[in-house]
Each structure stands twice: as structure tokens, then as C-alpha cells.
Design a protein around this motif. Structure first.
Motif, PDB file in Angstrom:
ATOM      1  N   THR A   2     -32.370 -62.272  14.685  1.00 12.65           N
ATOM      2  CA  THR A   2     -33.333 -61.275  15.115  1.00 12.65           C
ATOM      3  C   THR A   2     -33.318 -61.166  16.624  1.00 12.65           C
ATOM      4  O   THR A   2     -33.185 -62.171  17.336  1.00 12.65           O
ATOM      5  CB  THR A   2     -34.749 -61.678  14.642  1.00 12.65           C
ATOM      6  OG1 THR A   2     -34.742 -61.827  13.234  1.00 12.65           O
ATOM      7  CG2 THR A   2     -35.771 -60.637  15.045  1.00 12.65           C
ATOM      8  N   ALA A   3     -33.467 -59.949  17.128  1.00 11.10           N
ATOM      9  CA  ALA A   3     -33.474 -59.750  18.576  1.00 11.10           C
ATOM     10  C   ALA A   3     -34.615 -60.532  19.212  1.00 11.10           C
ATOM     11  O   ALA A   3     -35.744 -60.547  18.711  1.00 11.10           O
ATOM     12  CB  ALA A   3     -33.599 -58.268  18.899  1.00 11.10           C
ATOM     13  N   HIS A  34     -30.285 -58.433  22.749  1.00  7.94           N
ATOM     14  CA  HIS A  34     -31.549 -59.091  23.022  1.00  7.94           C
ATOM     15  C   HIS A  34     -32.169 -58.517  24.295  1.00  7.94           C
ATOM     16  O   HIS A  34     -31.516 -57.775  25.040  1.00  7.94           O
ATOM     17  CB  HIS A  34     -31.336 -60.597  23.151  1.00  7.94           C
ATOM     18  CG  HIS A  34     -30.708 -61.212  21.945  1.00  7.94           C
ATOM     19  ND1 HIS A  34     -31.428 -61.582  20.829  1.00  7.94           N
ATOM     20  CD2 HIS A  34     -29.397 -61.475  21.649  1.00  7.94           C
ATOM     21  CE1 HIS A  34     -30.618 -62.066  19.903  1.00  7.94           C
ATOM     22  NE2 HIS A  34     -29.374 -62.010  20.382  1.00  7.94           N
ATOM     23  N   ASP A  92     -40.393 -64.523  23.262  1.00 11.59           N
ATOM     24  CA  ASP A  92     -40.036 -65.443  22.179  1.00 11.59           C
ATOM     25  C   ASP A  92     -39.499 -66.760  22.707  1.00 11.59           C
ATOM     26  O   ASP A  92     -39.671 -67.807  22.089  1.00 11.59           O
ATOM     27  CB  ASP A  92     -38.975 -64.794  21.271  1.00 11.59           C
ATOM     28  CG  ASP A  92     -39.459 -63.503  20.650  1.00 11.59           C
ATOM     29  OD1 ASP A  92     -40.549 -63.522  20.047  1.00 11.59           O
ATOM     30  OD2 ASP A  92     -38.763 -62.480  20.777  1.00 11.59           O
TER      31      ASP A  92
END
Length: 391
Positions: A2-3, A34, A92
């Protein structure tokens, strides 16, 4: 994968190896889909030393006068103010590349504003000030995951801290650092008054770990054979205080009868824009980089990509990623050996051999590969990001 949204923290916006690494890494991460954002305290408000194909954030910072410890404390606090809200911490992954960013992130982690952080250790300094040493140690020990650019420092972390670090290496942008001459080459010669040479390039300024005194002694010996030889000392902007060592270098230059200035025996350029740096490598007959201590030595790859022979210390990390035939290896404690390598780099057959070897070597070091290795650690950090580093 996932980015990811990745906050990358570096210590300044100036052209240092670690800062260059952060920008290139972020660009490669963005190219992989990303969102990587490079942050740095920016008291001058000028932004980063080059434009980047990624988002950059100039963190508000006030100029600081005083000792290094005062400057480092201020820069840690600059980061703490910037990331003081949950909205500012909407990433993140948090990734620090030095003790300043690492300390700020360690505090944010303790305040529960972030779950953890990755720390790349480029190299470890030896600080006489106990607080600076403590901050450096904390920025490593409290990281969730550790990375290094070379095996040398990964081994140090294992042996001294009992922790494991993944090795991500470095890269070089072959679209920027190229061996083909351009009109910028002549402009560089004119700008700094470079003559018939030979021209020896040193990158990193008059700093002790760059072995500036050894290079000065070597160029004095080389000029006994090549009276027009010039030493170009590029870069040198640093958060650390090198005034005492710079004074020793000035004394050594004066004792050797080496003048400093445009067109002189020694030219001190100060920070060099990236748009100019490839041309500076190309007009140099050799890069002199017999450092005492390096994380990796990014400028060696850049010089090789530009077709310039490199003189490096016969010690890690250079012996890790360079074969014996890729560069001229010397004992950094031996100015005679450094001078002999400078002279050897001028020989036609040696230049051709090193140029060919360098072009092969740099292809093996891409920023994309470096980014992918970082992503492996980001993924592990995301899975276990509440776990502290076990030392």
C-alpha cells in the motif's frame, strides 16, 4: 505494498551527503508510488540546496549563535514545534537521518504523537560534549528500526549497542552525474580560475574526518613535481564547529606557501549548487577523498559517474563497495602515498582504467534499489511499530 506517506527528517537544507541522500531517496520513493516528504530546519528560509521531484518542507527555525550544543538543542526544538499536533504527524512512517531528527522523533514517540520511527545511521561522531554524545546515542537506541548505508556502521551498532541494522547503501543519479562534457565545464574553470592543472578536487571542506591536513600536505608534494597543480576544496558547510581544525589547516597552508583564492594554488568554493557539481567533478583530474571516517562517501560514486578517478582510504566503507581496481587506495596517514596517488591518477593508462571501472561500478548503485531496501524496513516497522528497538 500500500502507498505510504513517509516523513523524512534531515538536519539542514545544505549540500551535505546525508541531505543529498534524503532528497534522492524521497524522489525514488515517490517514483515507486509513495509520498515521501523531506523536512529540514531552515533558519535562512532559502529552502533546500536543489530543487527536488518530491515535496520538501522548510521547518521554521531561528538563527542560533553559540556552541554546537545550543544549536543542536534549538534544532531539536524546531522539529518538536513543527510536529506538535496530530495533524502535523499524519504520516505512516517517520524516518530520521541524524541525531537531531532522531531525538525529536524519540520525544514525539514518548508523547504518543507517533508510534515509532526508523533511523538511518550514516556514521557516528565522537563528541567530547557529553550532552551531544547522549543525544546521538538516544537517537539510535530509541528507534524502532535501524538502517545503515554501509556494513561498517551496521557492525558498530551490533557490537556496541547489541542491535541489528539493515544495510540500504547509497545511489547516484546517472541523469545528473555524467561523464560527457558540457558548456558548464568551461564556466566552472572560469568561475574559480582553474588553469592547466592538474586539478585535484576535495569534497567536504576543511574538516578533520575528511583528512584535509593530509590532502594539504599531499598537494604541496605534488606541486614540487607539477608547479601549476591546484587543489579545489568544495563544500564544508556544517552544523558542527570546525574552527579549530580550520585554523590548523590555514597554518599548514601558510607553512607550505600555498595561497588560497580564485586562481590560486588552493581554491575554497564553499557550498556548490548541484547544477554546478557535475562540471566540477569533470574538470578535476582526480577526487582526493582519503577520509578518516565516512558513512559511505557518496561523492566517490558521483565522481566516478562523471569519469573522474577517485583516491580513497584503504579502509571501510570504501573497501566494502569498491573493488581494488575501481579506485586508488591509500593509507590516509601517509601524505606521500596520497601525493603519489594524485600523480598516478594523471597517467593516461591509469585514467582510462579507472574511468572504465567507475562507469561499471556506478550502475550497480541506483536510488531505486536503495528506496526498495528502505521500503522493506518500512513494511517491517508498520507491522511491529509499537515495539521498541531491543538493545
Amino acid at each position: 505494498m500500500t502507498a505510504l506517506r513517509i516523513a523524512i527528517l534531515t538536519h539542514s537544507t545544505n549540500p551535505r551527503g546525508g541531505v543529498a541522500h534524503c532528497l534522492a531517496l524521497a524522489e525514488a520513493l515517490c517514483a515507486l508510488g509513495h509520498e515521501a516528504v523531506v523536512h529540514a530546519p531552515d533558519p535562512a528560509g532559502r529552502g533546500f540546496f536543489r530543487n527536488a521531484a518530491c515535496t520538501t518542507v522548510s521547518v521554521a527555525a531561528e538563527p542560533v549563535k553559540g556552541a554546537t550544543v545550543d544549536l543542536v538543542r534549538a534544532r531539536i526544538n524546531d522539529y518538536l514545534r513543527h510536529f506538535s499536533t496530530p495533524a502535523a504527524c499524519d504520516f505512516d512512517v517517520f524516518h530520521a537521518h541524524d541525531g537531531i531528527g532522531g531525538n525529536a522523533l524519540a520525544t514525539l514517540k514518548r508523547r504518543r504523537l507517533i508510534p515509532g520511527f526508523v533511523r538511518t545511521v550514516h556514521h557516528v561522531d565522537s563528541f567530547s560534549d557529553p550532552l551531544l554524545a547522549e543525544w546521538q546515542d538516544r537517537s539510535i537506541r530509541e528507534a524502532t528500526r535501524l538502517l545503515c548505508v554501509s556494513r561498517t556502521w551496521a557492525d558498530w551498532i551490533r557490537d556496541d549497542l547489541g542491535a541489528e541494522a539493515d544495510i540500504v547503501g547509497n545511489g547516484v543519479d546517472l541523469s545528473v552525474f555524467r561523464s560527457e562534457p558540457t558548456e558548464a565545464d568551461a564556466a566552472v574553470r572560469e568561475r574559480w580560475g582553474l588553469g592547466q592543472g592538474p586539478v585535484i578536487l576535495s569534497v567536504g571542506g576543511f574538516e578533520e574526518r575528511k583528512n584535509a591536513l593530509g590532502i594539504i600536505e599531499a598537494i604541496a608534494r605534488l606541486r614540487a613535481r607539477y608547479s601549476q597543480a591546484q587543489l579545489v576544496v568544495a563544500g564544508g558547510v556544517s552544523l558542527l564547529d570546525h574552527a579549530t581544525y580550520r585554523a590548523r589547516c590555514r597554518s599548514a597552508l601558510a607553512a607550505a606557501g600555498l595561497t588560497v583564492g580564485r586562481g590560486a594554488a588552493v581554491i575554497e568554493t564553499g557550498p556548490v549548487p548541484q547544477a554546478v557539481l557535475p562540471a566540477l567533478y569533470r574538470v578535476a583530474d582526480a577526487l582526493a577523498f582519503p577520509s578518516w571516517k565516512e558513512g559511505f562517501g557518496l561523492c566517490v560514486l558521483e565522481a566516478m559517474a562523471c569519469g573522474t578517478p577517485a583516491i580513497v582510504s584503504r579502509r571501510p566503507p570504501f573497501t566494502e563497495y569498491l573493488a581494488a581496481t575501481d579506485a586508488l587506495f591509500v593509507d590516509p596517514a601517509d601524505p606521500d602515498a596520497i601525493a603519489a596517488a594524485m600523480a598516478e591518477a594523471l597517467a593516461t593508462d591509469t585514467r582510462a582504467r579507472l574511468r572504465a571501472a567507475g562507469q561499471v561500478r556506478v550502475v550497480a548503485h541506483s536510488w531505486r534499489a536503495c528506496a526498495e531496501r528502505n521500503l522493506n524496513t518500512y513494511a517491517a516497522c508498520a507491522r511491529t511499530r509499537q515495539e521498541p528497538m531491543h538493545a
